[in-house]
Structures are given as C-alpha cells and as structure tokens.
Write a protein that holds these residues in place. Structure first.
Motif, mmCIF file in Angstrom:
data_model
loop_
_atom_site.group_PDB
_atom_site.id
_atom_site.type_symbol
_atom_site.label_atom_id
_atom_site.label_comp_id
_atom_site.label_asym_id
_atom_site.label_seq_id
_atom_site.Cartn_x
_atom_site.Cartn_y
_atom_site.Cartn_z
ATOM 1 N N UNK A 244 42.781 -38.589 -39.858
ATOM 2 C CA UNK A 244 43.080 -39.730 -40.723
ATOM 3 C C UNK A 244 42.111 -39.797 -41.901
ATOM 4 N N UNK A 245 40.825 -39.501 -41.631
ATOM 5 C CA UNK A 245 39.826 -39.556 -42.703
ATOM 6 C C UNK A 245 40.110 -38.501 -43.770
ATOM 7 N N UNK A 246 40.482 -37.305 -43.344
ATOM 8 C CA UNK A 246 40.797 -36.241 -44.298
ATOM 9 C C UNK A 246 42.059 -36.589 -45.081
ATOM 10 N N UNK A 247 43.069 -37.085 -44.401
ATOM 11 C CA UNK A 247 44.318 -37.451 -45.076
ATOM 12 C C UNK A 247 44.078 -38.550 -46.115
ATOM 13 N N UNK A 248 43.272 -39.523 -45.768
ATOM 14 C CA UNK A 248 42.975 -40.602 -46.710
ATOM 15 C C UNK A 248 42.288 -40.060 -47.963
ATOM 16 N N UNK A 249 41.372 -39.111 -47.774
ATOM 17 C CA UNK A 249 40.668 -38.533 -48.913
ATOM 18 C C UNK A 249 41.607 -37.662 -49.746
ATOM 19 N N UNK A 250 42.510 -36.947 -49.100
ATOM 20 C CA UNK A 250 43.479 -36.134 -49.838
ATOM 21 C C UNK A 250 44.359 -36.990 -50.742
ATOM 22 N N UNK A 251 44.558 -38.243 -50.353
ATOM 23 C CA UNK A 251 45.404 -39.148 -51.138
ATOM 24 C C UNK A 251 44.592 -39.999 -52.113
ATOM 25 N N UNK A 252 43.293 -39.745 -52.182
ATOM 26 C CA UNK A 252 42.419 -40.521 -53.069
ATOM 27 C C UNK A 252 42.339 -39.853 -54.439
ATOM 28 N N UNK A 253 41.515 -40.420 -55.306
ATOM 29 C CA UNK A 253 41.368 -39.883 -56.663
ATOM 30 C C UNK A 253 40.478 -38.650 -56.726
ATOM 31 N N UNK A 254 39.660 -38.434 -55.686
ATOM 32 C CA UNK A 254 38.675 -37.348 -55.733
ATOM 33 C C UNK A 254 38.859 -36.381 -54.566
ATOM 34 N N UNK A 255 39.012 -35.103 -54.913
ATOM 35 C CA UNK A 255 38.988 -34.056 -53.881
ATOM 36 C C UNK A 255 37.629 -33.367 -53.846
ATOM 37 N N UNK A 256 36.898 -33.458 -54.932
ATOM 38 C CA UNK A 256 35.550 -32.909 -54.982
ATOM 39 C C UNK A 256 34.718 -33.726 -55.957
ATOM 40 N N UNK A 257 33.397 -33.704 -55.796
ATOM 41 C CA UNK A 257 32.454 -34.431 -56.643
ATOM 42 C C UNK A 257 32.747 -35.934 -56.671
ATOM 43 N N UNK A 258 33.278 -36.430 -55.545
ATOM 44 C CA UNK A 258 33.610 -37.835 -55.449
ATOM 45 C C UNK A 258 32.661 -38.605 -54.547
ATOM 46 N N UNK A 259 33.041 -39.825 -54.157
ATOM 47 C CA UNK A 259 32.130 -40.707 -53.419
ATOM 48 C C UNK A 259 31.860 -40.289 -51.984
ATOM 49 N N UNK A 260 32.746 -39.502 -51.380
ATOM 50 C CA UNK A 260 32.536 -39.120 -49.983
ATOM 51 C C UNK A 260 31.311 -38.224 -49.819
ATOM 52 N N UNK A 261 30.977 -37.477 -50.858
ATOM 53 C CA UNK A 261 29.814 -36.587 -50.778
ATOM 54 C C UNK A 261 28.541 -37.414 -50.599
ATOM 55 N N UNK A 262 28.352 -38.384 -51.472
ATOM 56 C CA UNK A 262 27.160 -39.230 -51.377
ATOM 57 C C UNK A 262 27.153 -40.046 -50.093
ATOM 58 N N UNK A 263 28.326 -40.480 -49.642
ATOM 59 C CA UNK A 263 28.407 -41.248 -48.396
ATOM 60 C C UNK A 263 27.974 -40.397 -47.206
ATOM 61 N N UNK A 264 28.432 -39.159 -47.181
ATOM 62 C CA UNK A 264 28.051 -38.246 -46.100
ATOM 63 C C UNK A 264 26.556 -37.953 -46.158
ATOM 64 N N UNK A 265 26.046 -37.717 -47.353
ATOM 65 C CA UNK A 265 24.614 -37.421 -47.506
ATOM 66 C C UNK A 265 23.757 -38.574 -46.991
ATOM 67 N N UNK A 266 24.105 -39.793 -47.357
ATOM 68 C CA UNK A 266 23.322 -40.942 -46.929
ATOM 69 C C UNK A 266 23.378 -41.125 -45.417
ATOM 70 N N UNK A 267 24.585 -40.961 -44.856
ATOM 71 C CA UNK A 267 24.742 -41.119 -43.411
ATOM 72 C C UNK A 267 23.946 -40.058 -42.661
ATOM 73 N N UNK A 268 23.942 -38.826 -43.179
ATOM 74 C CA UNK A 268 23.220 -37.754 -42.497
ATOM 75 C C UNK A 268 21.713 -37.944 -42.625
ATOM 76 N N UNK A 269 21.251 -38.348 -43.801
ATOM 77 C CA UNK A 269 19.824 -38.616 -43.980
ATOM 78 C C UNK A 269 19.365 -39.688 -43.004
ATOM 79 N N UNK A 270 20.168 -40.724 -42.840
ATOM 80 C CA UNK A 270 19.831 -41.782 -41.886
ATOM 81 C C UNK A 270 19.798 -41.246 -40.458
ATOM 82 N N UNK A 271 20.712 -40.344 -40.137
ATOM 83 C CA UNK A 271 20.819 -39.815 -38.774
ATOM 84 C C UNK A 271 19.575 -39.035 -38.374
ATOM 85 N N UNK A 272 19.056 -38.221 -39.295
ATOM 86 C CA UNK A 272 17.889 -37.399 -38.949
ATOM 87 C C UNK A 272 16.571 -38.055 -39.356
ATOM 88 N N UNK A 273 16.637 -39.168 -40.079
ATOM 89 C CA UNK A 273 15.417 -39.863 -40.460
ATOM 90 C C UNK A 273 14.719 -39.298 -41.678
#
Length: 398
Positions: free
Chosen positions: A24-53
């Motif tokens: 569902x997450x991939x499908x939602x992104x495929x239907x969004x305005x950005x396939x690359x260089x969009x907001x999901x990249x920064x969201x993933x980066x922030x979530x991962x940084x938080x995960x490992x500290x």
C-alpha cells in the motif's frame, strides 16, 4: 512433522518479508507527485536516523554506493592505506580501490569471525603514525564490533573509522560505561553504512543508508550523492535565479527513489518485531546444537551480551562450523534447504590475488571459510521449517 511436505518447499538462507502495508505504501507513492527526489526520501532518512540514534542519515541507491561515498568524503586517494577484514562481502574492500587507495587486510578472531583488533593494532604499531589512514570494521552476521576499542586505536594512530553495519540494524554492544551503543549511532565511527538488499533486516529491493554525527560529512555526502551539485544559495559561487544550481565537484548519481523509501519506512516500522523473531530463531538453533560436538556455532562478542541474557547480536546470519561443510551444504540442498556460505575470503579472489595477496596470508579467515555455513534465518521462517532444518543438519552430522 510432515517432512515430505516441507521437503517440497524451498527454504532459503534469507528472504524478504513483504506485507500489505508495504504494498500500500509503494502504491500510494506511485500515485503521488514524486517518484524520486521527493519527500519520502527525507522521511525515511529521519526515521532511520532516529532508529539507530544518529544525528544524520543519507539514503542512497545501495550499500556499495554508501561505502563509496564514505571513502570519497573521507578523502581516500592513491596514498591512502585502509585496513579491513577478509571475511566480508568484497564491497567493504572495493570501496577503497574505487578511490585508488590501498587495501590491507587483518585476520579475524576465530571465535566471532570479526576483525581482530589485536591483529590491527600489531599492523598499525609496526608502521609510523599516519601510514594507515582508516579502518573499516564489519558487524559480520549481525555481531557488533566493539567500536569503542577501535576508536581508541584509531585516535592513537590518526585513523578514521567506517562501520560496515549492513548486517546489524538494531544491533548493539555494551561500552566500558555499561551503556548500550547501537550499531550506526555515530558515537565511535565517523560514518556507518547499511544495506537494504532483500535478505537484510529492512528490504527495499536495493538501497542503502549512511549515518553520521558530523555536520561537515553530512553536507558533503548530500552533494556527492547527486553529481556534486548544490542548490543551496549559501553554498553557491553565484546565483542566476530560482533555476540555478552548481556542480562544484565530481559526484555521482547515487540517489534512491521515493517508492523504495516508502517501502523502507513501513519495513522500518516492523524492524523491532523482525529482530525479536530473529533472536528467537537463533535461540532455537542454539538449544538444538548445544550438545552436538561436531557442530560449532559462531560465537557472539562479549560486548554484545548483557546480564539479563539479552544479546546485541542482530542475527542477519546464523553461522555454524562443521568439518565437512561441502557435504552438509550439498545434503541440505538435496532436501530443498538452501544454506549459504558467508564469505569467501576477499584476499583469495582473483582481483586481490593480482594485487599480491595469496592463500595462506590470513589463516584464521581461511580456516573459518573452510567450515562455515549460514543456516536459514529470516522472520517469516516458520517453526516447522526450522525444525526440519535442524532435523536434517543433525541427520547429516550423525
């Protein structure tokens, strides 16, 4: 157990676990305005940084790209000499060669298959300070390296550290103050890297991540990830308008698309549950093989063990050692159990042999390779499947 039924179903050594939430997450992104260089990249980066500290995380196209960017921002060149382990995927060493640097291996601790700090110390002490520029320890199989000790050594001899934590998101060691140090948190390593290959803890198909606590390295990574280009007006030499960008150095296209980051975000949300399942699988294997003299389980570093019996081992792999490894490997495959060997010592590869390395250079690594076998280890492995694997391993060793 219905052994005949299980025997018809292939059991790999590792595999991805994809859920409807992932889809569902991939499908939602495929239907969004950005396939690359969009907001999901920064969201993933922030979530991962938080995960490992860690303070910063930079998402890239794969783990090898992550390693290459790390060596670039640390200034590896033809005069650089970097120490790493021969028991790793070759990318841990190749990244130095991409920059023209010299790779030197140090042998492993036979109990854990981790880079042996005593061997590394002997190497750096045998040369003038500054002879070696960096160290790349690997959290092999998910077993965390004691980076506190490596940091002391690196500081003493003026080296940087890249932690190859591809096997160890969620892993940790206990430092000298009794504090838990998560793999990739940037406290002791200058940079750390992760992979999101399908058999890893977090699967995005392909993908990687770099973590660091350095503002300077973070900004340089962002630039080199995208052709050496900046759009930050504060960093430009001139500015012609809103469209303007500057290529300030020779970078690469190591970007990761938003669809894969969307998948990474949902995978990361299940990371703790997946890690707990991996530890449960390891415990079952441990108990099954504890009294079998002909099976030796690869050890866990002392710093990864806590008083309450928990372990900081992330169990990307579950490795056993047996005398007739080839025989067991073939026997398991006959029963549709696809165990794997990790790894062929890097120094024995033809490329590195052509650089002067030869068999016999690192006897502990070669002895380990002659006996090691990675058994199935992934969160969706069922109890019935694991029981079948154990049954067949025991049947072979008698």
């Amino acid at each position: 157990m219905n052994s005949e039924f299980i025997n018809m179903k292939p059991i790999p050594y590792g595999r991805q676990h994809i859920t409807q939430d992932d889809i569902d997450a991939v499908m939602e992104t495929l239907q969004s305005d950005f396939l690359t260089q969009g907001p999901k990249v920064a969201e993933f980066e922030q979530a991962f940084a938080n995960y490992v500290g860690a303070k910063y995380a930079v998402a890239v196209s794969n783990g090898t790209a992550a390693l290459h960017l790390c060596t670039l921002v640390l200034g590896v060149n033809e005069e650089s000499r970097v120490i790493t382990t021969p028991i790793t995927f070759v990318a841990s060493a190749n990244c130095v060669r991409y920059c023209g640097g010299i790779v030197e291996f140090a042998d492993i601790d036979p109990e854990t298959a981790l880079l042996d700090i005593n061997k590394v110390r002997a190497m750096v002490e045998s040369k003038p300070k500054g002879y070696y520029t960096g160290i790349i320890p690997v959290d092999f199989a998910g077993n965390p390296v004691n980076l506190e000790e490596f940091r002391k050594l690196a500081d003493e001899f003026g080296c940087w550290i890249i932690e190859d934590a591809c096997h160890a998101p969620g892993g940790y060691f206990i430092d000298s103050k009794g504090e838990k140090q998560l793999c990739g948190n940037g406290k002791y390593a200058d940079l750390a890297i992760f992979s999101f290959h399908p058999v890893k803890h977090i699967a995005t198909g392909e993908g990687g991540m770099i973590t660091t606590n350095s503002d300077e390295l973070y900004q340089e990574l962002l630039k080199l990830r995208t052709h050496g280009i900046t759009r930050d007006p504060n960093l430009m030499e001139e500015n012609h308008g809103g469209w303007y960008m500057e290529m300030q150095e020779l970078g690469y296209n190591y970007r990761i698309p938003d669809m894969l980051c969307a998948l990474g975000i949902t995978q990361l949300q299940r990371a703790d549950a997946g890690l707990a399942r991996r530890k449960g699988i390891a415990k079952v294997y441990d108990e099954a093989f504890a009294t079998i003299a002909r099976i030796k389980v690869l050890g866990t570093s002392a710093e990864a063990l806590t008083e309450n019996g928990d372990t900081g081992h992330a169990y990307h792999l579950y490795v056993i050692k047996v005398a007739d490894r080839k025989g067991l490997y073939d026997f398991l495959r006959q029963h549709n159990i696809f165990a794997q060997v990790h790894y062929i010592p890097a120094h024995t590869m033809p490329y590195y042999r052509n650089l002067g390395y030869k068999k016999g250079d690192y006897p502990e690594a070669e002895a380990y390779y002659s006996e090691c076998l990675s058994l199935p280890m992934y969160p969706s492995l069922t109890a019935e499947e694991q029981e079948f694997v154990i049954e067949k391993v025991k049947e072979f060793v008698g």
